[in-house]
Design an enzyme around this catalytic site. Structure first.
Site, PDB file in Angstrom:
ATOM      1  CG  ASP A  30      -2.179   0.778   1.019  1.00 54.26           C
ATOM      2  OD1 ASP A  30      -3.254   0.170   1.029  1.00 54.26           O
ATOM      3  OD2 ASP A  30      -2.086   2.013   0.805  1.00 54.26           O
ATOM      4  CB  THR A 120     -15.685  -4.914  -8.624  1.00 52.65           C
ATOM      5  OG1 THR A 120     -15.821  -5.779  -7.510  1.00 52.65           O
ATOM      6  CG2 THR A 120     -16.855  -5.094  -9.577  1.00 52.65           C
ATOM      7  CD  GLU A 150     -13.037 -12.693  -2.441  1.00 54.82           C
ATOM      8  OE1 GLU A 150     -12.064 -13.341  -2.857  1.00 54.82           O
ATOM      9  OE2 GLU A 150     -13.961 -13.228  -1.798  1.00 54.82           O
ATOM     10  NE  ARG A 153     -22.072 -12.708   2.387  1.00 53.13           N
ATOM     11  CZ  ARG A 153     -22.695 -13.581   3.161  1.00 53.13           C
ATOM     12  NH1 ARG A 153     -23.953 -13.414   3.457  1.00 53.13           N
ATOM     13  NH2 ARG A 153     -22.057 -14.622   3.659  1.00 53.13           N
ATOM     14  CE  LYS A 223     -17.688  -8.222  -7.148  1.00 51.45           C
ATOM     15  NZ  LYS A 223     -17.773  -8.704  -5.813  1.00 51.45           N
ATOM     16  CG  ASN A 227     -21.733  -7.267  -6.576  1.00 51.26           C
ATOM     17  OD1 ASN A 227     -21.846  -8.315  -5.952  1.00 51.26           O
ATOM     18  ND2 ASN A 227     -20.787  -6.388  -6.315  1.00 51.26           N
ATOM     19  CB  CYS A 279     -20.200  -3.673  -3.414  1.00 50.43           C
ATOM     20  SG  CYS A 279     -18.710  -3.882  -2.435  1.00 50.43           S
TER      21      CYS A 279
HETATM   22  C1  UGA Z   1     -21.846  -7.349  -1.707  1.00 46.68           C
HETATM   23  C2  UGA Z   1     -22.033  -8.779  -2.240  1.00 46.68           C
HETATM   24  O1  UGA Z   1     -23.014  -9.462  -1.450  1.00 46.68           O
HETATM   25  C3  UGA Z   1     -20.715  -9.562  -2.201  1.00 46.68           C
HETATM   26  O2  UGA Z   1     -20.895 -10.848  -2.765  1.00 46.68           O
HETATM   27  C4  UGA Z   1     -19.676  -8.792  -3.010  1.00 46.68           C
HETATM   28  O3  UGA Z   1     -18.412  -9.429  -2.951  1.00 46.68           O
HETATM   29  C5  UGA Z   1     -19.540  -7.393  -2.435  1.00 46.68           C
HETATM   30  O4  UGA Z   1     -20.814  -6.721  -2.483  1.00 46.68           O
HETATM   31  C6  UGA Z   1     -18.532  -6.650  -3.285  1.00 46.68           C
HETATM   32  O5  UGA Z   1     -18.771  -6.479  -4.474  1.00 46.68           O
HETATM   33  O6  UGA Z   1     -17.431  -6.336  -2.784  1.00 46.68           O
HETATM   34  P1  UGA Z   1     -21.642  -6.235   0.730  1.00 46.68           P
HETATM   35  O7  UGA Z   1     -21.702  -4.921   0.004  1.00 46.68           O
HETATM   36  O8  UGA Z   1     -20.597  -6.445   1.762  1.00 46.68           O
HETATM   37  O9  UGA Z   1     -21.465  -7.441  -0.339  1.00 46.68           O
HETATM   38  O10 UGA Z   1     -23.041  -6.421   1.465  1.00 46.68           O
HETATM   39  P2  UGA Z   1     -24.361  -7.293   1.255  1.00 46.68           P
HETATM   40  O11 UGA Z   1     -24.458  -8.264   2.360  1.00 46.68           O
HETATM   41  O12 UGA Z   1     -24.451  -7.818  -0.104  1.00 46.68           O
HETATM   42  O13 UGA Z   1     -25.478  -6.172   1.455  1.00 46.68           O
HETATM   43  C7  UGA Z   1     -25.594  -5.085   0.545  1.00 46.68           C
HETATM   44  C8  UGA Z   1     -26.801  -4.246   0.900  1.00 46.68           C
HETATM   45  O14 UGA Z   1     -28.007  -4.946   0.602  1.00 46.68           O
HETATM   46  C9  UGA Z   1     -26.911  -3.879   2.387  1.00 46.68           C
HETATM   47  O15 UGA Z   1     -27.335  -2.530   2.501  1.00 46.68           O
HETATM   48  C10 UGA Z   1     -27.953  -4.833   2.929  1.00 46.68           C
HETATM   49  O16 UGA Z   1     -28.627  -4.343   4.048  1.00 46.68           O
HETATM   50  C11 UGA Z   1     -28.872  -4.957   1.727  1.00 46.68           C
HETATM   51  N1  UGA Z   1     -29.647  -6.220   1.721  1.00 46.68           N
HETATM   52  C12 UGA Z   1     -29.017  -7.426   1.599  1.00 46.68           C
HETATM   53  C13 UGA Z   1     -31.039  -6.160   1.800  1.00 46.68           C
HETATM   54  O17 UGA Z   1     -31.640  -5.066   1.889  1.00 46.68           O
HETATM   55  N2  UGA Z   1     -31.748  -7.338   1.747  1.00 46.68           N
HETATM   56  C14 UGA Z   1     -31.139  -8.548   1.638  1.00 46.68           C
HETATM   57  O18 UGA Z   1     -31.855  -9.573   1.593  1.00 46.68           O
HETATM   58  C15 UGA Z   1     -29.750  -8.594   1.570  1.00 46.68           C
END
Ligand code: UGA
Length: 468
Positions: A30, A120, A150, A153, A223, A227, A279
């Protein structure tokens, strides 16, 4: 295998620590000296389960930190690029960090190496990375560019990395694919999971995970498409939840009914206040932009984004409906991160909602188990940060639940009721059973379900539905 991981952000740091745990020699690179000093001194910059253990286990041994990209590239067989790809004003991914890494590593390519996109990135990025490395003097046969997207989450990053549903190896030569497969062998041959000191896996883990070998371009698309699909699933159920509210159906029952169809599946079908995070919002815009560039008008993605924005506005209307006027009202807010289990507030719908409520004249008492320090930087006036859900409820006209932390699903309800000025709970994450909340004396609003009123209170209309 000697591996360099460039970028110690969420993905880079977790990937570096996990590769070390899989037995590789990792240099995490980094250019942020402060961050490197913090990592070297044992600090853990993000709230992530098992990461402190892994850093403790490998720091200074299998996991080294460096600001010298050229040397790290020279010392490694695989160079994973995990730098940021933030959105530009037009919604495209800004690839300038990826480009500068490609330029800098070219001089370190002194034998066969693979350069792996972990960030990504839009389809075709691998072609540009290759061009840039060639332009800067590397020999065409001395390297390959691969894509290894990747899917981790935030909040479950370490277990997602070590117990993935699948490992996607996007490579355009057998030689390159073989290097990536060797790196992931401890997972794909199952040996990692037999170790006594392996990080414990989630119940659903598929062990060992399958490896899917594709072309580099397909992997890049996988990827973005993954998403976008997940965001679409969330917007879909949010739209269905709105219909449920209009007709007096219960979205939870609908979810159960559709999610048990194995072609649909129950996960990512939780309605709420809209998706956020670093993301989905960014990747949807970037994917739409890439589609446009290659001549496809991906209007479905526009609609996914529109529903997401509308979902937050609906929640605001719900708060207004519950409280009539907002000016001067005191609101307890539980949850500021973009979801439970993380301290990340980037594109957090909870933060956006608090900002709107403050703008409408409310005073907010907010609590989040991990994100308060970060939230303080963006929420300044009329927001008090308090030490517990009970302090947030104290004297409030209503309590709002905005993220699904476990702690918020197990509140001492009689105590919350006593603390609130009026026993009104507006739950943006459906953490409670409406009948049970009514039995505890609350007026309870949630998403896609009829509001529940304590006995004796008049219902909003003849069917007891919310009018939104
Ligand atoms: C997301 C993807 O799930 C990962 O697979 C991916 O690697 C990541 O983006 C990325 O591209 O780096 P993340 O952003 O950590 O992961 O969080 P999520 O768990 O996917 O939630 C995203 C948003 O959707 C949150 O605000 C969550 O509250 C919302 N959500 C999720 C809902 O409103 N309902 C659901 O059923 C699931």
């Amino acid at each position: 295998m000697r591996i360099a991981v460039v970028g110690s952000g969420y993905v880079g740091l977790v990937a570096g620590a996990c590769f070390a745990d899989m037995g590789h020699e990792v240099i995490l690179v980094d250019n942020d000296q402060q961050k490197l000093a913090a990592l070297r001194s044992g600090q853990v910059p993000i709230h992530e389960r098992f990461l402190p253990e892994l850093l403790q286990r490998h720091r200074g041994k299998k996991l080294q930190f460096s600001d010298n990209l050229h040397e790290a590239a020279r010392a490694s067989t695989a160079i994973f690029v995990a730098v940021g790809t933030p959105p530009t004003n037009s919604g495209d991914a800004d690839l300038s960090y990826v480009e500068s890494v490609a330029r800098e590593i070219s001089g370190g390519i002194d034998g066969y190496k693979i350069v792996v996109e972990k960030s990504t990135v839009p389809v075709y990025t691998s072609e540009w990375v290759r061009k840039i490395i060639l332009r800067n003097g590397a020999q065409a046969d001395s390297f390959d560019v691969a894509s290894n997207p990747e899917f981790l989450r935030e909040g479950t990053a370490v277990t997602d990395f070590l117990f993935p549903d699948r490992i996607v190896v996007g490579a355009d030569s057998d030689r390159c694919a073989a290097v990536l497969q060797e790196i992931y062998a401890p997972l794909s041959d199952g040996s990692y999971y037999k170790r006594a000191d392996a990080i414990p896996g989630p119940d659903r883990a598929q062990i060992p995970p399958p490896v899917i070998v594709t072309s580099t371009k397909s992997a890049e698309l996988i990827k973005h498409a993954s998403n976008a699909f997940l965001a679409m699933k969330i917007s879909f159920i949010n739209a269905v939840a709105s219909m449920c509210e209009s007709v007096g159906a219960n979205v939870q029952q609908v979810c159960q009914g559709i999610g048990t169809d194995s072609r649909i599946g129950p996960r990512f079908l939780n309605p709420g206040i809209g998706y956020g995070g670093s993301c989905f919002p960014k990747d949807l815009m970037a994917f739409r932009s890439v589609a446009r560039e290659v001549g496809y008008d991906f209007r479905l993605l526009d609609e996914v984004m529109r529903i997401n924005e509308e979902q937050r506005q609906r929640f605001l209307r719900k708060v207004r409906n519950a409280l009539w006027t907002l000016r001067g009202k005191r609101l307890g807010v539980l949850g500021l991160a973009f979801k439970g289990g993380t301290d990340d507030i980037r594109e957090s719908p909870a933060i956006l909602l608090v900002q709107s409520l403050v703008q409408e004249g409310c005073v907010v008492a907010a609590y989040d188990p991990a994100a308060m320090e970060r939230a303080r930087e963006v929420l300044r006036s009329n927001v008090e940060f308090v030490g517990s859900p009970y302090e947030a409820a104290a004297g409030a006209d209503a309590l709002l639940i905005l993220t699904e932390w476990e702690e918020f699903a197990t509140l001492d309800l009689p105590q919350i009721n006593r603390k609130l000025r009026y026993p009104i709970v507006i739950d943006g994450r459906n953490l409670y059973n409406p009948e049970m909340m009514a039995a505890h004396g609350f007026t309870y609003y949630s998403v896609g379900r009829a509001p529940a009123l304590p006995e004796g209170l008049p219902t909003g209309d003849s069917r007891g539905n919310q009018k939104i």
